[in-house]
Scaffold this motif. Structure first.
Motif, mmCIF file in Angstrom:
data_model
loop_
_atom_site.group_PDB
_atom_site.id
_atom_site.type_symbol
_atom_site.label_atom_id
_atom_site.label_comp_id
_atom_site.label_asym_id
_atom_site.label_seq_id
_atom_site.Cartn_x
_atom_site.Cartn_y
_atom_site.Cartn_z
ATOM 1 N N THR A 229 0.855 -1.178 0.000
ATOM 2 C CA THR A 229 0.000 0.000 0.000
ATOM 3 C C THR A 229 0.893 1.230 0.000
ATOM 4 O O THR A 229 1.614 1.477 0.977
ATOM 5 N N MET A 230 0.897 1.975 -1.084
ATOM 6 C CA MET A 230 1.663 3.221 -1.162
ATOM 7 C C MET A 230 0.749 4.363 -0.747
ATOM 8 O O MET A 230 -0.312 4.563 -1.341
ATOM 9 N N SER A 231 1.155 5.096 0.266
ATOM 10 C CA SER A 231 0.303 6.117 0.872
ATOM 11 C C SER A 231 0.973 7.478 0.819
ATOM 12 O O SER A 231 2.144 7.629 1.188
ATOM 13 N N THR A 232 0.214 8.492 0.361
ATOM 14 C CA THR A 232 0.737 9.856 0.312
ATOM 15 C C THR A 232 -0.381 10.846 0.623
ATOM 16 O O THR A 232 -1.557 10.470 0.677
ATOM 17 N N CYS A 233 -0.009 12.097 0.820
ATOM 18 C CA CYS A 233 -0.993 13.130 1.148
ATOM 19 C C CYS A 233 -1.807 13.526 -0.080
ATOM 20 O O CYS A 233 -1.416 13.272 -1.220
ATOM 21 N N TYR A 234 -2.924 14.185 0.180
ATOM 22 C CA TYR A 234 -3.793 14.672 -0.892
ATOM 23 C C TYR A 234 -4.002 16.159 -0.705
ATOM 24 O O TYR A 234 -4.799 16.599 0.138
ATOM 25 N N GLY A 235 -3.251 16.964 -1.477
ATOM 26 C CA GLY A 235 -3.378 18.407 -1.385
ATOM 27 C C GLY A 235 -3.133 18.909 0.021
ATOM 28 O O GLY A 235 -2.195 18.483 0.696
ATOM 29 N N THR A 236 -3.980 19.813 0.476
ATOM 30 C CA THR A 236 -3.850 20.374 1.823
ATOM 31 C C THR A 236 -4.826 19.730 2.804
ATOM 32 O O THR A 236 -4.975 20.220 3.923
ATOM 33 N N GLN A 237 -5.469 18.651 2.385
ATOM 34 C CA GLN A 237 -6.445 17.988 3.249
ATOM 35 C C GLN A 237 -5.715 17.001 4.163
ATOM 36 O O GLN A 237 -5.383 15.889 3.762
#
Length: 253
Positions: A229-237
Motif C-alpha cells: 500500500t503506497m500512501s501519500t498526502c492529498y493536497g492540503t487535506q
C-alpha cells in the motif's frame, strides 16, 4: 497620531517581508526536494534492466548496489520503482522511531521531502499481508507526487507495474486499486494476521465506488496474497490520503 501611523505601517511592512521570506524559503525547499536521490540513482545504478533469459540455477542479478546504499545508511533495506512515474527510491525503516524518515532524508538531513519509508509494524521481507509504504506529495514532482497520476483512468489502465528490489530478490507487483482514503493508521486499525479481518479489508477496497477511485475488479486478491500500500498526502487535506495498492505476482531470486 502620525507617529503611531508610521509605526503601524513599519510593522505591517516588516510582517509582509517576513512572510515573503518564509514563502520563498518554502518554495526553494519544495523546488529542490529530492535532488540528492538523483545523485543516489546514478551511484547505485537503478533502472529496470533488460530482461535476459537466466539459467535456472543462476541467482537473479540485482541492479541495485545495496552495499553502497547500506554503507550510506544501514536503514536502507529495499528499493521501489513504479514504471511510468518518477517513483524510483530507496526504502528505509528506522528500528526505533517510526516518524524519523517522515522528516529526514537518507543522509539524516531534516528536510520536507523526508524519505520513502515503512514503519516497524512491518517486517523488511515483504512477507506481511499488507506492507504500508509512505512518501510525501512534493510539489516539484518528487517522492510520491506522481502517484496522483493514477487518478486518471487511462494512466491507471496502462501503468500497472511496481518493482521492489531487495538484496536477494526482485518482486513484481500489479496495481489493482487507487483511491482516496481517510488518515487512519491502517496497520493499527486492522489485524491482518486474522484472515477474516484481512478479507473484510479487501472487501472494503473492492466495494469502493466514487469519481476519484479506480479498482480493477478483474484482479483476484485473496487472503493468501501479499499486497503493498503506497500512501501519500492529498493536497492540503490533512485528514485524507491517496492510496495506490498492488498485489505480488512473482518473485525472482
Amino acid at each position: 497620531m502620525k507617529k503611531k501611523y508610521i509605526v503601524i505601517s513599519a510593522i505591517i511592512i516588516l510582517a509582509a517581508a517576513i512572510c515573503a521570506a518564509i514563502g520563498i524559503r518554502q518554495y526553494l525547499l519544495q523546488r529542490n526536494a529530492g535532488d540528492q536521490y538523483e545523485e543516489i540513482r546514478e551511484e547505485v545504478g537503478t533502472g529496470v534492466p533488460e530482461e535476459e533469459p537466466e539459467p535456472e540455477d543462476t541467482p537473479v542479478e540485482i541492479p541495485i548496489d545495496f552495499a553502497a546504499l547500506q554503507e550510506r545508511n544501514p536503514d536502507v533495506y529495499a528499493w521501489i520503482t513504479v514504471p511510468g512515474t518518477s517513483v524510483d527510491y530507496p526504502i528505509l525503516q528506522s528500528e526505533t522511531d517510526n516518524s524519523y524518515y517522515l522528516t529526514h532524508t537518507i543522509d539524516g538531513e531534516e528536510k520536507p521531502e523526508g524519505s520513502i519509508y515503512t514503519e516497524n509494524y512491518n517486517s523488511k521481507d515483504f512477507e506481511d499481508p499488507n506492507t504500508i509504504i509512505y512518501g510525501h506529495n512534493m510539489k516539484n514532482g518528487s517522492m510520491f507526487r506522481t502517484l496522483h497520476d493514477y487518478m486518471d483512468r487511462s494512466f491507471f489502465d496502462t501503468n500497472r507495474e511496481v518493482i521492489i528490489y531487495t538484496p536477494d530478490a526482485i518482486r513484481h507487483y500489479q496495481i489493482f486499486a487507487a483511491y482516496l482514503y481517510d488518515n487512519r493508521h491502517i496497520l493499527q486499525s486492522y489485524d491482518f494476521s486474522n484472515p477474516d479481518v484481512y478479507q473484510q479489508y479487501l472487501n472494503e477496497i473492492f466495494s469502493i465506488r466514487d469519481m476519484n477511485s479506480f479498482i480493477d475488479t478483474d484482479t483476484a486478491v485473496g487472503v493468501d496474497d501479499k499486497i503493498i500500500t503506497m500512501s501519500t498526502c492529498y493536497g492540503t487535506q490533512h485528514d485524507v490520503r491517496y492510496i495506490v495498492q498492488a498485489v505480488l505476482i512473482s518473485i525472482e531470486k
